[in-house]
Design an enzyme around this catalytic site. Structure first.
Site, PDB file in Angstrom:
ATOM      1  NE  ARG A 144      -2.439   1.488   3.584  1.00  0.00           N
ATOM      2  CZ  ARG A 144      -2.946   1.146   4.754  1.00  0.00           C
ATOM      3  NH1 ARG A 144      -3.964   0.313   4.823  1.00  0.00           N
ATOM      4  NH2 ARG A 144      -2.437   1.605   5.880  1.00  0.00           N
ATOM      5  CB  SER A 182     -12.204  -2.383   2.338  1.00  0.00           C
ATOM      6  OG  SER A 182     -10.806  -2.511   2.268  1.00  0.00           O
ATOM      7  CE  LYS A 210      -7.106   2.480   4.089  1.00  0.00           C
ATOM      8  NZ  LYS A 210      -7.897   1.610   3.230  1.00  0.00           N
TER       9      LYS A 210
END
Length: 209
Positions: free
Chosen positions: A41, A110, A139
């Site tokens: 990521r 997700s 996040k």
């Protein structure tokens, strides 16, 4: 049936490594110590840099037969022939991603609710990343924590693997696994550790109890 194991799912973050640690060495140490799935990521870098990092990590993951997943970027995933992608609710729809990626690639979605998880499965997702289970600082765009009860509801609502995401640590990993999920996803619990091998093995031990 695609062959993958979400039991200990590592999402990378280069920015939280202990001082002096090499990113690639750190990831390899985690893979050696029992990580079963690896997601790259990267948010604030150029496509070229993302591609270069992805190429190197794919080779490292392949040494350990660990599936290599790219977060968000289908173009990067295809360019390095990654094993799959992980998409959020604001990314390209799963059904479109499946058309682009083909049937053999892994697609994770997700989900923060039963409805989102059920829709993802219907649209062709291979696994669900359910959460955030607990509040997480890694996040910024994530919604409210869903808690263990809602995590359990999501797991019961779908027939594909569910990996718990968000705020998971060694101290709560066993409670998370008691909901019936197939695995845990961690970032800082491994990436920010001074001893990555130890942190990984300890998590592995916690989820296998």
């Amino acid at each position: 049936m695609k062959n993958f194991d979400v039991s200990l799912y590592l999402v990378t973050d280069r920015n939280i490594l202990s001082s002096g640690k090499d990113f690639y060495v750190a990831v390899e140490e985690a893979l050696q110590s029992g990580v079963t799935m690896l997601q790259l990521r990267e948010k604030d870098i150029s496509s070229r840099e993302f591609y270069e990092i992805a190429k190197r990590l794919k080779d490292i993951a392949a040494k350990y037969n660990v599936p290599f997943i790219i977060n968000d970027r289908i173009d990067i995933a295809l360019s390095v022939d990654a094993d799959g992608v992980h998409l959020g609710q604001e990314d390209l729809p799963c059904s479109i991603a499946r058309k682009i990626m083909g049937d053999k690639k892994i697609i994770g979605i997700s989900a923060g609710s039963v409805d989102e998880a059920v829709k993802a499965e219907k649209d062709g997702a291979d696994y669900i990343g359910a959460g955030a289970v607990f509040y997480t600082g890694t996040k910024k765009d994530i919604g409210e924590a869903i808690g263990l009860l809602n995590l359990e509801k999501i797991k019961k609502a779908v027939n594909i693997p569910v990996v718990a995401i968000g705020g998971i640590k060694y101290s709560n990993a066993q409670d998370v696994m008691k909901t019936g999920v197939d695995g845990i996803s961690v970032v800082s619990e491994i990436m920010a550790s001074d001893d990555i091998g130890f942190a990984t093995r300890r998590l592995k031990d916690a989820i296998s109890k």
